[in-house]
Design a protein around this motif. Structure first.
Motif, PDB file in Angstrom:
ATOM      1  N   TRP A   1       5.086  -2.794   0.312  1.00 35.82           N
ATOM      2  CA  TRP A   1       6.492  -2.977   0.659  1.00 35.82           C
ATOM      3  C   TRP A   1       7.217  -1.640   0.709  1.00 35.82           C
ATOM      4  O   TRP A   1       7.991  -1.369   1.635  1.00 35.82           O
ATOM      5  N   TRP A   2       6.977  -0.776  -0.291  1.00 32.35           N
ATOM      6  CA  TRP A   2       7.673   0.508  -0.341  1.00 32.35           C
ATOM      7  C   TRP A   2       7.271   1.413   0.824  1.00 32.35           C
ATOM      8  O   TRP A   2       8.092   2.154   1.349  1.00 32.35           O
ATOM      9  N   ASN A   3       6.031   1.369   1.239  1.00 25.78           N
ATOM     10  CA  ASN A   3       5.608   2.152   2.395  1.00 25.78           C
ATOM     11  C   ASN A   3       6.366   1.701   3.641  1.00 25.78           C
ATOM     12  O   ASN A   3       6.815   2.519   4.455  1.00 25.78           O
ATOM     13  N   ALA A   4       6.519   0.381   3.785  1.00 26.55           N
ATOM     14  CA  ALA A   4       7.282  -0.144   4.917  1.00 26.55           C
ATOM     15  C   ALA A   4       8.757   0.228   4.794  1.00 26.55           C
ATOM     16  O   ALA A   4       9.420   0.534   5.792  1.00 26.55           O
ATOM     17  N   TYR A   5       9.259   0.218   3.583  1.00 28.04           N
ATOM     18  CA  TYR A   5      10.641   0.612   3.318  1.00 28.04           C
ATOM     19  C   TYR A   5      10.885   2.040   3.793  1.00 28.04           C
ATOM     20  O   TYR A   5      11.874   2.331   4.475  1.00 28.04           O
ATOM     21  N   CYS A   6       9.981   2.931   3.441  1.00 31.77           N
ATOM     22  CA  CYS A   6      10.114   4.335   3.848  1.00 31.77           C
ATOM     23  C   CYS A   6       9.979   4.475   5.367  1.00 31.77           C
ATOM     24  O   CYS A   6      10.691   5.275   5.989  1.00 31.77           O
ATOM     25  N   ASP A   7       9.073   3.715   5.971  1.00 35.27           N
ATOM     26  CA  ASP A   7       8.876   3.771   7.421  1.00 35.27           C
ATOM     27  C   ASP A   7      10.110   3.293   8.178  1.00 35.27           C
ATOM     28  O   ASP A   7      10.302   3.637   9.343  1.00 35.27           O
ATOM     29  N   ASN A   8      10.938   2.495   7.516  1.00 39.77           N
ATOM     30  CA  ASN A   8      12.143   1.962   8.152  1.00 39.77           C
ATOM     31  C   ASN A   8      13.408   2.664   7.645  1.00 39.77           C
ATOM     32  O   ASN A   8      14.477   2.045   7.533  1.00 39.77           O
TER      33      ASN A   8
END
Length: 279
Positions: free
Chosen positions: A29-36
């Motif tokens: 989730w955090w990786n996706a958070y950073c990507d967005n």
């Protein structure tokens, strides 16, 4: 564990029958958070490129608004409710003796906690970046680790026993910290050598008359006579005017989990005393 609506809040009854924090799903989730670009609104994340398992994991975590820790639970493990940003209240059973590392960190909506009266240990970052305004540490507590209550910007009352061992940066960036006599560095932090003095000040601030209302507010069982004396000196407006740390006794009396005394009862009893109707 079960989920139900209590006082209008989606409530998780936490009994430790299941480990709630999943490091791999949290990292996804955090990786996706950073990507967005750090976009974490309630709805935007639903469109992210994450697995269905991660999506369901996160949907559950942000659905909780209240946590009731049930009898028999003795410990809240590391990161259990980390970043569950919609939790507003946590009520701990009196069987809880330990709250571990970042157990409630980044629960940014958390405004109220009722701690176990048998609590012994609060871990590092346990309540970091929450929204607490008052915290009452029970006399059983032996240790509170670094940054446990840091970045609670509205924290105005922090009552802690003399014997409790405090770590560094206990109430960093809190409203109460701004009332301390210590100067911050340019980056907003205290010098490391200031921390011991800061902790001593936290434990002894109630001896300063400037904080007389805080002293009354911070009592586990506030004495009526103490509050009568404040009313005698400051008048009934003492219950409406904010003190130096930004909180009134009336605000405290509605939130302190250790008292059964209400503002109305105090004022009524005081007026009866003035009229000679009570001793």
């Amino acid at each position: 564990m079960r989920v139900a609506t209590v006082d209008g809040l989606v409530t998780l009854f936490y009994d430790r029958s299941k480990e709630l924090f999943n490091q791999e799903l949290s990292r996804e989730w955090w990786n996706a958070y950073c990507d967005n670009d750090g976009n974490s609104n309630d709805d935007d994340w639903k469109e992210w490129d994450i697995s269905d398992e991660c999506r369901e994991y996160w949907r559950q975590r942000i659905s909780w608004q209240q946590i009731i820790v049930t009898d028999g639970v003795t410990e809240i493990p590391d990161s259990t409710f980390y970043n569950c940003w919609n939790i507003q209240r946590v009520i701990f059973a009196d069987t809880v003796v330990r709250i571990e590392y970042q157990a409630f960190s980044d629960c940014r909506s958390l405004v109220y906690i009722k701690l176990s009266i048998n609590l012994e240990y609060i871990g590092m970052w346990a309540f970091f970046l929450c929204n607490l305004s008052s915290v009452f540490i029970p006399s059983s507590c032996r240790v509170i680790r670094n940054d446990a209550f840091a970045s609670n910007e509205n924290l105005s009352i922090f009552s802690v026993p003399q014997h409790t061992e405090l770590g560094r940066d206990m109430i960093q960036f809190a409203a109460l910290a701004k009332s301390s006599p210590f100067q911050l560095r340019r980056d907003g932090w205290y010098e490391r050598e200031v921390n011991d003095d800061m902790n001593t000040w936290i434990k002894n601030m109630n001896h300063d008359e400037v904080f007389s209302l805080h002293r009354a507010c911070a009592s586990f069982q506030p004495l009526k006579q103490v509050l009568y004396n404040i009313i005698q000196e400051k008048g009934l407006k003492a219950f409406k005017v904010k003190n130096d740390v930004g909180i009134t006794p009336s605000q405290y009396l509605k939130e302190n989990p250790y008292t059964e005394l209400t503002e109305k009862e105090i004022i009524h009893d005081y007026l009866m005393k003035l009229m000679g109707e009570v001793e």
